[in-house]
Design an enzyme around this catalytic site. Sequence first.
Site, PDB file in Angstrom:
ATOM      1  N   PHE A 259       0.811  -1.042   0.119  1.00 44.40           N
ATOM      2  CA  PHE A 259      -0.006   0.117  -0.001  1.00 44.40           C
ATOM      3  C   PHE A 259       0.725   1.268   0.148  1.00 44.40           C
ATOM      4  CE2 PHE A 259       0.409  -2.130   4.038  1.00 44.40           C
ATOM      5  CZ  PHE A 259       1.087  -1.200   4.791  1.00 44.40           C
ATOM      6  N   TYR A 260       2.224   1.214  -0.500  1.00 43.58           N
ATOM      7  CA  TYR A 260       3.027   2.316  -0.288  1.00 43.58           C
ATOM      8  C   TYR A 260       2.922   3.180  -1.637  1.00 43.58           C
ATOM      9  CZ  TYR A 260       5.728   1.304   3.851  1.00 43.58           C
ATOM     10  OH  TYR A 260       5.962   0.953   5.336  1.00 43.58           O
ATOM     11  N   GLY A 261       1.755   3.720  -1.872  1.00 40.94           N
ATOM     12  CA  GLY A 261       1.397   4.375  -3.029  1.00 40.94           C
ATOM     13  C   GLY A 261       0.383   5.439  -2.911  1.00 40.94           C
TER      14      GLY A 261
END
Length: 329
Positions: free
Chosen positions: A60-62
Amino acid sequence: MSAVQLGGTAIDTSIHKIGLGLMTLTWGPDASDERSFGIIKTAIELTPPDQKLFLNSAEFYGEDRDVANLEMLSRFFAKFPELADRTFLSVKGTMSAAPEAIIRSVTKCLNALKGHKKIDLFQCCRVDPTIPVESAIKTLANLIKEGKFDHIGLSECSAGTLRRANAVHPITAVEIEISPFSYEDETRAVISASQELNVTVIAYSPLGHGFLTGKFNKEDLGARDIRRNLARFQDDAMAHNQKIVDILAAAADARSITAGQLCIAWVAALGSNIVPLPGTTKVDRLRENMKAIDLVLTFDDLSQLTEALAKIEVRGGRYFDRSGELLWG
C-alpha cells in the site's frame, strides 16, 4: 560494526546496520523513477559488498496506486538486475490474518514485482485483533513451502505476540517504531524478547517522521501528507515536543554531527540486532543518514542522553492520539 546477522530462518544473511524505508519514494507530487532509482542505487553503493541492504516496501505504499512502490521496485530491478542480490526485500501486506486475505495479498505483491525481485520476507502490516496470530503464521509458513517468499516478519507487535508467533515458526524480524520520540515500555519489552529469541528488530521512523532532525517545517508539508493529521504534529504538541529536539540538537552539536545522525546512532546503539530504518527522498540526506553508522555512542553517552530525554514526556500519541489494538498488537 556495520553488519547485522538476521534472525530466525535468515541467520546466514548479513545485512547493513542501516536499512532504507521506501514509502516516501512513491508518495507526493515529486515521485519519479529517476528520483527513486537514484536513492536506491546510492544506498546499495554505500552498503559493503559482503552485506545486503535491507529494503522495506509494502503493498500500500502509493499515494494514488496501492502497489506503486512495488511496481517501482520492479522497474528498478529490471533496469539493474545485477543489484537484486545486493538487497533483502521486506514487504508488508494485508492486515487481515484470514488465509484467503494473506494469499491474495502475497499474490498481488508478487505480481507487481513481475519476477524482477523476489520477496525475501513478508509480514502482515498489523496484528489482526480478530484472528489468533498463530493462524496467520501457519498460513505464511505454508506459503514459504510453496516458494512464494523465504522468511516471516511481524509488524507493530507486542512482546507477547512475538513469543506466540515464534513458537509456531521462527520469526526473522519485527518492525516497530523506535526513536527518541518513541521509546515506550513495550518498545523495551519487544527489544528484550527479540534478543532472547534471536529476532532482528527493524526500527522504523528513527527520526520521528522527520521532526527530530530539527529541520522540520510543517508549512512545507503537502496537503495530503499524513503527518498533518498525526497527534504529535499538531501545533500545541509540536511546541511542547520541541524541548526534545533542543536536547538532541545540543547533544549533536557537541559531537559535530547532525541531530538526525544522533537519532540513528542512538537507535542503533540500543542493541546489536537493531537496524534503524530511515527513509528519504534526497540523496544528500541519504548519505548523511548512512554515515551515522560510523558514530560510536558509549554506554555512558547512551545512558545520559536517554536519561535527559526521559525527563520530558512526549505529547501526543504515535498516530492519531489513540493506541488501540493496531499498535502493539
